[in-house]
Design an enzyme around this catalytic site. Structure first.
Site, mmCIF file in Angstrom:
data_model
loop_
_atom_site.group_PDB
_atom_site.id
_atom_site.type_symbol
_atom_site.label_atom_id
_atom_site.label_comp_id
_atom_site.label_asym_id
_atom_site.label_seq_id
_atom_site.Cartn_x
_atom_site.Cartn_y
_atom_site.Cartn_z
ATOM 1 N N TYR A 433 1.305 2.467 -8.107
ATOM 2 C CA TYR A 433 1.244 2.512 -6.638
ATOM 3 C C TYR A 433 1.416 1.140 -5.983
ATOM 4 O O TYR A 433 1.481 0.137 -6.646
ATOM 5 C CB TYR A 433 0.025 3.268 -6.141
ATOM 6 C CG TYR A 433 -1.361 2.730 -6.428
ATOM 7 C CD1 TYR A 433 -1.608 1.414 -6.752
ATOM 8 C CD2 TYR A 433 -2.443 3.590 -6.327
ATOM 9 C CE1 TYR A 433 -2.905 0.973 -6.972
ATOM 10 C CE2 TYR A 433 -3.746 3.147 -6.544
ATOM 11 C CZ TYR A 433 -3.963 1.839 -6.860
ATOM 12 O OH TYR A 433 -5.227 1.385 -7.072
ATOM 13 N N GLU A 434 1.555 1.163 -4.666
ATOM 14 C CA GLU A 434 1.855 -0.054 -3.880
ATOM 15 C C GLU A 434 3.132 -0.722 -4.361
ATOM 16 O O GLU A 434 3.240 -1.945 -4.368
ATOM 17 C CB GLU A 434 0.691 -1.053 -3.958
ATOM 18 C CG GLU A 434 -0.652 -0.528 -3.542
ATOM 19 C CD GLU A 434 -0.738 -0.148 -2.071
ATOM 20 O OE1 GLU A 434 0.216 -0.406 -1.320
ATOM 21 O OE2 GLU A 434 -1.754 0.461 -1.691
#
Lengths: 592, 592
Positions: A433-434
């Protein structure tokens, strides 16, 4: 308590290694900061992490979240811990005082979130975006929006989310379809579906502030057509906004965190920043988030390592090649070289990662508050340059560390009740993620190292070489030479890749990951050298701590730094032979 | 169906690369074996794996096993699939015809179990020890025991277990406490508690044959005091034996497999082999099991890779640097170099692992049936030498592959419903059981490579160098040189470690893992070179397959073989500087 805040090592990095108290107190904004204050904040943060958040970690994983009729019930104790978190003022730590913040350095916030993630990564997902939302809104929102929302976010009274991903748009946000239509009253109506929204619904706060990327009707195709909106769960007049959670994911890990699908049905929102510049506004939030994700990898690895180390002292099995006692049938497994290697690999990556993360946190503070504009830019550039390295390397290392911690437990680590597998499962998401670690590598090589003719790379390498020169060689002459070989290699290779890029634009993509990790090793080797030298100087003050630090530095150079030889070899092969031939049956494979 | 048996690649390895049909049919025992027969067996095995076993994989993980009042209920469909497995005669595949077996080569059994583990690793745990139990009993049991149990095991009517581990005795079996007391009637009474017993209780077979390591009252301390016993769940007269399951573990993965705690309370058993030689008898089972565990790592990686490859063709996201279509907003992610790298790393490790595993399976057949006793010993030595390499390297690679497959899925891979995380979780145990990979490394370096003055290492290297000489250099001159540099390095370094071992006996333990993986790379690089040459020769017969194989070989040398530079660098640093200093606060850490 299963988590012991690594306060001693934190103080070493902050004070001995970085001289952070002096650097920070030289800034007008942090004139009151000194070592005692920093230690006190970290001690309290550590106590909160260990006593309030850690005890509900395993339960949160086991129980998970429950979804019923659009409502989410978080695991037992999660809402209560969040209430205590707000009461203690932790959300406000690094926020400006004009919005009710405490105005303390980002560096401390970074250490706070390292400890929270170590103690309970699932829980920490909820407050994890607060500071990013604060940074985004304080930089881009209108005064009216700021007045309405910032204090609630700073106090933690309302939690925030980042609504980017849609089912068909993850790494490529340009594909997203959520629409926003302007109304007569300066508000917008948003319609669409988002997925993977952490804390999209929860039972901790009365209101939730969603920051939503959406597309205006006349927006151009791709990421340039995106705008950012603030969409609250409850509107200022108290009515329920038309944004609803339609379900939560069952996941491999971070099961205490509610990962929501969100449906926007003509939901009311307000523009943040400028129409069509949503991605730029969101990236304020993303960059802060990426540093935090690196700290998550670090924190989870530390927690897993502590468990593994304790077990390695408890568990006896076989006789070690060098024995402490000859009367027993078996030694503690910590005396076995194979287990020592597992533990030392974790430890070197954790301590090296902490040095790098805190150095970056300091750059963030200096980039905001240095009185000299040129210095602010320079710190900002260094931070931007190293951010993808920290995100990718500390999370790859975090997952590997958690897996090595599990290996120390052997078969007992595979059993759920031991609790060690949760670290491995929780750590795995940080690589995704990110911005996945593959995206980080591309961002690093293409947009950081090669952009501007390699200016930021050369500045970084010059800084390292200059500092290493000051360190001198002496006891660590061999290690110093190894580092300088690497910095020279990186300089030369950055130019070579830039040249090859002209004729073979796809080539950098094949070695982006290698260049990122090489740069990460250059940074860590530099900090380990500084640490070793510092440890030798201060040895008498605390022989056990500083002697161990020196040994760890040597271990890093002997056992972990050699990864650089692998990475260089891959890069050299690619530069010599060009883009690798990808088998035709891979790209033209019949997926049916 | 989510699993496609890799029959084309299997045929390549067996026929094109190893010439297995010719080598096997030259043996009297396998005179009837030809390529068609081998293909037919693999096709049927693949169909069984894909159609019967794969469909109950995800359900088995979700449902898990249930334990009630000493009974275990396996997941829905597991018992039925096992019934079909026996009806089709698969347990008997590589067993001798005198006990009802089909007498086919072990090589085919290895490929069968690769496919079963790929399709459903949890289910495959149940029949996974059948062949090892068969091998152990046929080599060591009395005629009476053979008569009573072997046919039931060969037919699969009764399943078998391996009861070694106790709570305080895992890697160190010498610590185990289960006691066996001899009775007047040549039976023994066993009492004690075992843990982590796969299939210790289940609802698939009427009887269960436990092979149990225990200690006689007058046995010496340590592993030399262990004896092996056969302890059936039901005694020959039909009465229930006093061996009972007291619980099952909740685990990170292989949730469809019942991992049992077993209590023996004066349970009746019979000696297998000789008193005090239990470990040696058990190792017949363990060695076969270790090859199978390598095949498990391979199979799980293959299954995960297939899922990732299919997804990489389905999923579109962003524009690739080299585009297939310019009219679409995004390309299939398989066109992105970062995804190609993830997929190619998996593929090269899988295909390289398959070559190595099947080469070893062939050594097993040759070691049993070559008419020349010297040749039999030579094949046996080679197999023993490479067994720990296969176990450790193929399972480390399998876990890493599964993690890379998950990474291809991005956030969707972290969601349980996608099913990809099961491969990662299931793969993780293979690095631990049947001797942890740390134990394999010590076994390899200390008991294989350094024992006998390095004879087996030198034989292995000479075999590789001789074969590479025959391959010539031509198109792959560079790669050939890289391999020969590695074999020379291994020869030189084996001697250097042996010399250092005299003065610093703990030194080999610090570089055992590196020596194991280096040897694994030497083996894989050798087989990749053979594969590349074969692919060039046969290119016209199937340009897509052979061209792709050639490209994969080049990819292996450019992107994976460079790990050898890292490994050599670690070994060199250790040989130059000696045993690393382990920080005092690691070994004297206060675990409280």
């Amino acid at each position: 308590m299963s988590y012991h805040p690594p306060l001693r090592d934190m103080a070493f990095v902050l004070n001995d290694l970085l001289g952070a108290p002096a650097q920070l107190s030289a800034l007008q904004a942090h004139a009151d900061v000194d070592l005692d204050l920093m230690k006190q904040v970290l001690e309290e943060a550590g106590r909160f992490a260990a006593e309030v958040v850690a005890p509900i970690n395993a339960g949160g994983d086991l129980e998970g979240c429950r979804f019923t009729d659009g409502e989410v019930q978080t695991p037992t104790g999660f809402a209560n811990a969040y209430r205590q978190f707000c009461e203690a003022g932790w959300p406000a730590l690094a926020c400006a005082s004009e919005y009710g913040g405490q105005g303390l350095p980002h560096l401390l916030n970074c250490a706070l979130f390292e400890m929270l993630s170590a103690a309970n990564h699932g829980w920490t997902m909820y407050p994890g975006l607060l500071h990013g939302a604060y940074a985004c809104l304080s930089a881009h929102a209108s005064d009216a929006l700021k007045a309405r929302y910032l204090e609630k976010i700073v106090s933690g009274e309302w939690l925030a989310t980042m609504c980017l991903t849609e089912a068909h748009a993850g790494s490529d946000l340009g594909l997203l379809r959520t629409r926003a239509v302007k109304q007569g009253d300066d508000s917008y109506r948003l319609s669409g579906d988002k997925i993977f929204i952490s804390g999209g619904e929860q039972d901790m706060t009365d209101n939730i502030v969603h920051l939503v990327l959406a597309r205006l009707p006349d927006a151009p195709v791709g990421s340039k057509g995106l705008s950012l909106f603030l969409v609250p769960k409850f509107l200022p007049d108290g009515t329920r906004n038309q944004v609803h959670c339609t379900g939560i994911e069952h996941k491999m890990g971070i099961r205490g965190s509610a990962t929501c699908s969100m449906h926007f049905e003509n939901a009311t929102g307000w523009l943040v920043g400028v129409e069509g510049r949503g991605l730029a506004a969101m990236f304020v939030m993303m960059n802060s988030a990426r540093l935090h994700v690196g700290a998550q990898g670090l924190g989870i690895a530390e927690a897993a390592y502590q468990r593994a180390l304790a077990y390695a002292h408890e568990r006896t099995q076989s006789r070690a090649p060098v024995r402490t006692a000859t009367t027993t049938a078996a030694d503690a497994i910590v005396m076995h070289p194979a287990v020592q290697k597992l533990l030392m690999a974790q430890r070197c990556r954790i301590e090296g990662g902490r040095m790098l993360a805190y150095w970056s946190g300091l750059q963030l503070d200096l980039s905001e508050h240095d009185e000299d504009a040129d210095q602010r830019h320079r710190h900002h550039d260094r931070l931007e340059f190293i951010t993808p390295v920290i995100k990718a390397m500390l999370t790859d290392n975090g997952f590997q560390s958690a897996s090595q911690a599990l290996q120390v437990f052997g078969g007992h680590g595979y059993v759920t009740e031991t609790g060690i597998d949760q670290y491995l499962r929780d750590a795995r998401i940080t690589m995704i993620y990110e911005g996945s670690n593959e995206i980080q590598a591309i961002d690093f090589l293409l947009r950081k190292a090669l952009a501007d003719g390699g200016r930021r790379m050369m500045d970084f390498l010059a800084m390292v070489e200059q500092d290493v020169g000051q360190i001198g060689d002496g006891e660590f002459a061999g290690q110093t030479q190894q580092l300088l070989q690497l910095t020279r290699y990186l300089a030369k290779t950055t130019h070579a890749i830039a040249a090859a890029n002209v004729t073979t634009p796809q080539l950098p993509y094949f070695i982006a990951e290698e260049m990122l990790r090489l740069t990460g090793h250059a940074a860590m080797a530099w900090l380990w050298l500084k640490a070793a030298r510092t440890a030798v100087q201060k040895h008498a003050a605390d022989p056990l701590f500083y002697g161990s630090k020196r040994d760890s530095a040597c271990y890093y150079f002997a056992f972990l730094f050699p990864e650089t030889h692998q990475l260089c070899s891959v890069i050299n092969a690619c530069l010599a032979a060009g883009v690798p031939a990808i088998p035709s049956d891979l790209t033209h494979h019949d997926a049916a």
